[in-house]
Design a protein around this motif. Structure first.
Motif, PDB file in Angstrom:
ATOM      1  N   ARG A  25       0.840  -1.217   0.000  1.00  0.00           N
ATOM      2  CA  ARG A  25       0.000   0.000   0.000  1.00  0.00           C
ATOM      3  C   ARG A  25       0.863   1.251   0.000  1.00  0.00           C
ATOM      4  N   HIS A  26       1.864   1.284   0.873  1.00  0.00           N
ATOM      5  CA  HIS A  26       2.713   2.473   0.947  1.00  0.00           C
ATOM      6  C   HIS A  26       3.550   2.639  -0.316  1.00  0.00           C
ATOM      7  N   ALA A  27       4.055   1.535  -0.841  1.00  0.00           N
ATOM      8  CA  ALA A  27       4.903   1.626  -2.031  1.00  0.00           C
ATOM      9  C   ALA A  27       4.108   2.098  -3.244  1.00  0.00           C
ATOM     10  N   ARG A  28       2.940   1.515  -3.462  1.00  0.00           N
ATOM     11  CA  ARG A  28       2.159   1.902  -4.632  1.00  0.00           C
ATOM     12  C   ARG A  28       1.636   3.322  -4.514  1.00  0.00           C
ATOM     13  N   SER A  29       1.336   3.753  -3.289  1.00  0.00           N
ATOM     14  CA  SER A  29       0.921   5.148  -3.080  1.00  0.00           C
ATOM     15  C   SER A  29       2.061   6.096  -3.440  1.00  0.00           C
TER      16      SER A  29
ATOM     17  N   ASP B  77       4.468  -1.755 -10.398  1.00  0.00           N
ATOM     18  CA  ASP B  77       4.145  -0.662 -11.308  1.00  0.00           C
ATOM     19  C   ASP B  77       2.711  -0.233 -11.016  1.00  0.00           C
ATOM     20  N   ARG B  78       2.119   0.542 -11.876  1.00  0.00           N
ATOM     21  CA  ARG B  78       0.770   1.052 -11.584  1.00  0.00           C
ATOM     22  C   ARG B  78      -0.307  -0.031 -11.574  1.00  0.00           C
ATOM     23  N   GLU B  79       0.012  -1.175 -12.185  1.00  0.00           N
ATOM     24  CA  GLU B  79      -0.950  -2.276 -12.219  1.00  0.00           C
ATOM     25  C   GLU B  79      -0.810  -3.216 -11.029  1.00  0.00           C
ATOM     26  N   GLY B  80       0.311  -3.133 -10.310  1.00  0.00           N
ATOM     27  CA  GLY B  80       0.525  -4.015  -9.165  1.00  0.00           C
ATOM     28  C   GLY B  80       1.906  -4.639  -9.190  1.00  0.00           C
ATOM     29  N   GLU B  81       2.033  -5.796  -8.551  1.00  0.00           N
ATOM     30  CA  GLU B  81       3.327  -6.463  -8.426  1.00  0.00           C
ATOM     31  C   GLU B  81       3.803  -6.999  -9.766  1.00  0.00           C
ATOM     32  N   VAL B  82       5.081  -6.745 -10.089  1.00  0.00           N
ATOM     33  CA  VAL B  82       5.645  -7.243 -11.342  1.00  0.00           C
ATOM     34  C   VAL B  82       6.854  -8.147 -11.126  1.00  0.00           C
ATOM     35  N   LEU B  83       7.464  -8.081  -9.946  1.00  0.00           N
ATOM     36  CA  LEU B  83       8.636  -8.907  -9.675  1.00  0.00           C
ATOM     37  C   LEU B  83       8.811  -9.054  -8.177  1.00  0.00           C
TER      38      LEU B  83
ATOM     39  N   GLU C  69       2.496   6.365  -7.259  1.00  0.00           N
ATOM     40  CA  GLU C  69       1.470   7.213  -7.894  1.00  0.00           C
ATOM     41  C   GLU C  69       1.722   8.688  -7.616  1.00  0.00           C
ATOM     42  N   ARG C  70       1.986   9.027  -6.356  1.00  0.00           N
ATOM     43  CA  ARG C  70       2.141  10.431  -5.968  1.00  0.00           C
ATOM     44  C   ARG C  70       3.356  11.080  -6.620  1.00  0.00           C
ATOM     45  N   LYS C  71       4.404  10.289  -6.856  1.00  0.00           N
ATOM     46  CA  LYS C  71       5.657  10.872  -7.301  1.00  0.00           C
ATOM     47  C   LYS C  71       5.984  10.583  -8.757  1.00  0.00           C
ATOM     48  N   GLY C  72       5.014  10.058  -9.489  1.00  0.00           N
ATOM     49  CA  GLY C  72       5.177   9.902 -10.925  1.00  0.00           C
ATOM     50  C   GLY C  72       6.221   8.902 -11.343  1.00  0.00           C
ATOM     51  N   MET C  73       6.388   7.840 -10.565  1.00  0.00           N
ATOM     52  CA  MET C  73       7.384   6.815 -10.891  1.00  0.00           C
ATOM     53  C   MET C  73       6.812   5.795 -11.855  1.00  0.00           C
ATOM     54  N   ASP C  74       7.691   5.142 -12.588  1.00  0.00           N
ATOM     55  CA  ASP C  74       7.278   4.058 -13.479  1.00  0.00           C
ATOM     56  C   ASP C  74       7.368   2.699 -12.785  1.00  0.00           C
ATOM     57  N   LEU C  75       8.355   2.552 -11.907  1.00  0.00           N
ATOM     58  CA  LEU C  75       8.506   1.354 -11.085  1.00  0.00           C
ATOM     59  C   LEU C  75       8.921   1.785  -9.696  1.00  0.00           C
TER      60      LEU C  75
END
Length: 399
Positions: free
Chosen positions: A331-335, A368-374, A338-344
């Motif tokens: 939750r904290h990582a994905r927030s 990424d914006r869709e969720g866990e990738v690795l 989003e807030r800081k315009g990161m790609d990963l």
């Protein structure tokens, strides 16, 4: 491998006899194989054997200069595409880690800028010795690759880990090395690493536990992947990765200025630094004496470098952040992403053993914006970095 110059360095262990197979198979695959032996290695296998298999003179003595037009160890160092150290004794690993050069092999290794892969071979207790493991970790952090030793019956009679990898495995590694693409070839990468410090008075400051190891591993892996790397580093006790441009800073504002200065030139921005989030609102010009039982300090926020990068980056630029968390990691990582315009964003739970500040290993999950990738289990930080860099390369090629 045809035409690639591979320098095989052989040090003095019983596994030196296996080097004959390595040299033979590399030569058969079209590689231009040059051999350097330590004096101790010649006690186990003769230079004539390796000369016959490689069809080139075998270098042993630093002062044996056969061609007056060149300095032998510099010529070998300059023209190597890859160094393979097999077997690599604890002594050779220690020399390389400490930057010592007292024979032909160690001197050439100091002079080369070519990638190095090491196949250790030694007694199990020697391999597990904390000093040897520290030297291995130091080399990993500088971008040196390792082909792990196997377990089994050792020449000394012990059973355990320390037996050099089989020649076929080493040759396969070399083949894979030359066939792999460099996913960041031609790209410019900016990496931030380490902590920042915010002074309170001339002798005290606010900071955090970051060692910079993850950021430095990212810089080394990006360079390994073909990128031109600029590393903006807070105060750490780490050697600069090979062929990486390093900019040293201390305060958050200094890191911000350096990042924004280089930002327009970059294709990839990797913000691995653990920036101090707050600073004293007032810095004292002299040391505060211990004259009171309590001291109230007013803090103010430092600049949010990641937020500024996210707002300023161009569409073609790829932005990767890190999130050191202790709870609700996703939750904290994905927030933050989003807030800081990161790609990963690369998240880790710093309260877990093997994943916190100052460790040589990490346990991470990438979103990424869709969720866990690795998701990666506990691994050496250089190996974690290589996996993340490979992922960045994949994303860049589909943009």
């Amino acid at each position: 491998m045809r035409g690639k110059r591979v320098v095989v360095g052989i040090s003095g262990g019983i596994a030196a006899f296996k080097a004959a197979t390595i040299v033979s198979q590399l030569s058969q695959r079209g590689a231009d194989v040059r051999v350097i032996m330590t004096a101790s290695a010649t006690k186990f296998i003769t230079p004539l054997t390796l000369q016959t298999l490689s069809r080139h003179h075998v270098a042993v003595d630093t002062f044996e200069e056969r061609d007056p037009a060149v300095v032998s160890h510099i010529d070998l160092a300059d023209h190597a595409d890859l160094f393979v150290l097999a077997p690599a004794t604890a002594n050779l690993i220690g020399k390389l880690a400490l930057g010592l050069g007292d024979d032909m092999l160690s001197t050439t290794l100091l002079a080369t800028r070519a990638p190095i892969v090491i196949a250790p071979a030694m007694n199990v207790h020697m391999y597990e010795n904390p000093v040897v493991q520290k030297n291995i970790m130091s080399l990993r952090e500088r971008g040196v690759s390792f082909i792990e030793p196997g377990e089994g019956q050792l020449a000394c009679g012990y059973v355990g880990r320390g037996r050099m990898a089989e020649p076929e495995q080493i040759v396969e590694w070399v083949e894979a090395f030359f066939s792999q693409e460099q996913p960041l070839a031609g790209k410019k990468v900016l990496v931030t690493a380490g902590p920042t410090v915010e002074p309170l008075d001339p002798v005290r400051f606010f900071s955090n536990y970051s060692s910079g190891k993850m950021g430095y591993a990212m810089a080394a892996a990006a360079r390994e992947a073909g990128a031109e790397v600029t590393l903006v580093s807070g105060p750490v006790s780490l050697p600069t990765p090979e062929q990486v441009k390093r900019i040293d800073v201390k305060r958050t504002e200094e890191m911000r200025e350096a990042v924004l200065h280089y930002l327009p030139q970059m294709d990839v921005i990797i913000k691995a630094a653990a920036v101090a989030d707050y600073r004293p609102s007032q810095m004292l010009d002299r040391k505060m004496k211990k004259t009171v039982d309590a001291w109230t300090i007013e803090l103010e926020k430092t600049p949010d470098i990641a937020l500024e990068v996210g707002k300023r980056k161009e569409p073609h630029q790829f932005f990767v952040g890190f999130a050191a968390e202790t709870e609700e990691i996703e939750r904290h990582a994905r927030s933050k992403l989003e807030r800081k315009g990161m790609d990963l964003i690369v998240a880790n739970n710093v309260s877990l053993p093997g994943a916190g500040f100052g460790t040589d290993t990490n346990i991470v999950t990438v979103y990424d914006r869709e969720g866990e990738v690795l998701s990666l289990p506990e691994m050496n930080k250089i190996d974690v970095a290589r996996r993340i860099i490979a992922l960045i390369g994949e994303r860049l090629h589909v943009q």
